[in-house]
Write a protein that holds these residues in place. Structure first.
Motif, short mmCIF file in Angstrom:
data_model
loop_
_atom_site.label_atom_id
_atom_site.label_comp_id
_atom_site.label_asym_id
_atom_site.label_seq_id
_atom_site.Cartn_x
_atom_site.Cartn_y
_atom_site.Cartn_z
N ALA A 32 0.73 -1.21 0.18
CA ALA A 32 0.16 -0.06 0.01
C ALA A 32 0.88 1.19 -0.03
O ALA A 32 1.89 1.23 0.63
CB ALA A 32 -0.91 0.02 1.10
N ASP A 33 0.43 2.48 -0.61
CA ASP A 33 1.29 3.45 -0.71
C ASP A 33 0.10 4.61 -0.83
O ASP A 33 -1.21 4.59 -1.05
CB ASP A 33 2.18 3.75 -1.78
N MET A 34 0.61 5.98 -0.49
CA MET A 34 -0.53 7.12 -0.51
C MET A 34 0.14 8.06 -1.41
O MET A 34 1.30 8.54 -1.33
CB MET A 34 -0.63 7.82 0.91
N ASP A 35 -0.67 8.69 -2.24
CA ASP A 35 -0.23 9.58 -3.14
C ASP A 35 0.30 10.85 -2.64
O ASP A 35 -0.22 11.27 -2.00
CB ASP A 35 -1.36 9.77 -4.04
N PRO A 36 1.65 11.18 -2.84
CA PRO A 36 2.03 12.44 -2.16
C PRO A 36 1.53 13.64 -2.65
O PRO A 36 1.39 14.67 -1.90
CB PRO A 36 3.56 12.27 -2.37
N GLY A 37 1.05 13.75 -4.03
CA GLY A 37 0.65 14.84 -4.55
C GLY A 37 -0.56 15.03 -3.85
O GLY A 37 -0.88 16.41 -3.62
N TRP A 38 -1.71 14.39 -3.79
CA TRP A 38 -2.58 14.47 -2.99
C TRP A 38 -2.70 14.76 -1.68
O TRP A 38 -3.20 15.86 -1.22
CB TRP A 38 -3.57 13.27 -3.09
N MET A 39 -1.92 14.27 -0.98
CA MET A 39 -1.46 14.57 0.60
C MET A 39 -1.13 16.19 0.59
O MET A 39 -1.32 16.88 1.44
CB MET A 39 -0.37 13.85 1.06
N TYR A 40 -0.08 16.40 -0.17
CA TYR A 40 0.63 17.66 -0.30
C TYR A 40 -0.49 18.47 -0.59
O TYR A 40 -0.54 19.69 0.19
CB TYR A 40 1.63 17.85 -1.54
N GLU A 41 -1.38 18.47 -1.63
CA GLU A 41 -2.51 19.52 -1.81
C GLU A 41 -3.36 19.86 -0.55
O GLU A 41 -3.76 21.17 -0.27
CB GLU A 41 -3.38 19.20 -2.88
N GLN A 42 -3.73 18.81 -0.04
CA GLN A 42 -4.56 18.91 1.23
C GLN A 42 -4.12 19.48 2.43
O GLN A 42 -4.34 20.40 3.25
CB GLN A 42 -5.06 17.42 1.73
N ILE A 43 -2.67 19.16 2.87
CA ILE A 43 -1.88 19.71 3.67
C ILE A 43 -1.41 20.99 3.55
O ILE A 43 -1.51 22.07 4.46
CB ILE A 43 -0.81 18.76 4.05
N ARG A 44 -1.19 21.29 2.34
CA ARG A 44 -0.85 22.83 1.91
C ARG A 44 -1.84 23.88 2.23
O ARG A 44 -1.59 24.79 2.78
CB ARG A 44 -0.40 23.01 0.54
N VAL A 45 -3.03 23.42 2.15
CA VAL A 45 -4.34 24.26 2.38
C VAL A 45 -4.76 24.14 3.83
O VAL A 45 -4.72 25.20 4.51
CB VAL A 45 -5.48 23.85 1.54
N ASN A 46 -4.61 23.01 4.44
CA ASN A 46 -5.37 22.67 5.73
C ASN A 46 -4.57 22.40 6.91
O ASN A 46 -5.05 22.47 8.13
CB ASN A 46 -6.31 21.72 5.52
N LYS A 47 -3.20 22.11 6.54
CA LYS A 47 -2.29 21.65 7.63
C LYS A 47 -2.58 20.23 8.02
O LYS A 47 -1.77 19.73 8.85
CB LYS A 47 -1.96 22.62 8.74
N SER A 48 -3.67 19.69 8.02
CA SER A 48 -3.98 18.50 8.05
C SER A 48 -4.90 17.87 7.19
O SER A 48 -5.29 18.41 6.41
CB SER A 48 -4.44 18.37 9.66
N TRP A 49 -5.08 16.56 7.17
CA TRP A 49 -5.94 15.95 6.20
C TRP A 49 -6.31 14.58 6.95
O TRP A 49 -5.55 13.75 7.41
CB TRP A 49 -5.21 15.65 5.00
N SER A 50 -7.46 14.42 6.94
CA SER A 50 -8.43 13.13 7.45
C SER A 50 -8.61 12.46 6.12
O SER A 50 -9.34 12.63 5.59
CB SER A 50 -9.44 13.44 8.17
N VAL A 51 -7.97 11.11 6.02
CA VAL A 51 -8.38 10.16 5.00
C VAL A 51 -9.67 9.81 5.09
O VAL A 51 -9.78 9.21 5.93
CB VAL A 51 -6.97 9.03 4.88
N PRO A 52 -10.66 9.88 3.97
CA PRO A 52 -11.95 9.42 4.02
C PRO A 52 -11.94 7.99 3.59
O PRO A 52 -11.30 7.59 2.53
CB PRO A 52 -12.39 10.42 3.08
N PHE A 53 -12.57 7.21 4.31
CA PHE A 53 -12.89 5.92 3.98
C PHE A 53 -14.29 5.40 4.25
O PHE A 53 -15.10 6.03 4.94
CB PHE A 53 -12.15 4.65 5.02
#
Length: 106
Positions: A85-106
């Motif tokens: 398993a891995d997590m797309d760093p581009g998606w993570m970056y966009e969320q964190i850049r705007v919000n400083k945190s990101w809750s992964v939705p499941f």
């Protein structure tokens, strides 16, 4: 891995990812969270706390086991786990850049 940096993760290949959305530092935190720092020093928290109670997590199903989740590591600036398993760093970056945190939705 706890406190792992991109240069440590990529040492064997001699490659250091330079794109701003690549991750250069990763720490596993309590409660299914990761602290990440990107190449441009953007940083924040990725919250996977929904994983243990999610009905279906797809490729992240194995991460319901906290011992597996805690094995998060960096490979070429991407958060990965031993099961593939891995997590797309581009998606993570966009969320964190705007919000400083990101809750992964499941």
């Amino acid at each position: 891995m706890l406190g792992q940096t991109a240069s440590e993760a990529d040492q064997t290949t001699g490659v250091i990812p330079a794109a701003p959305w690549r991750i250069k530092a990763l720490s596993v935190l309590p409660d299914y969270r990761l602290a990440v720092t990107f190449m441009d020093n953007t940083n924040g928290i990725v919250d996977f706390s929904a994983v243990p109670t999610a009905k279906e997590c797809g490729i992240f199903e194995a991460l319901k086991d906290k011992a597996c989740f805690d094995q998060a590591r960096l490979e070429l600036g991407v958060v990965t786990w031993p099961d593939g398993a891995d997590m797309d760093p581009g998606w993570m970056y966009e969320q964190i850049r705007v919000n400083k945190s990101w809750s992964v939705p499941f």
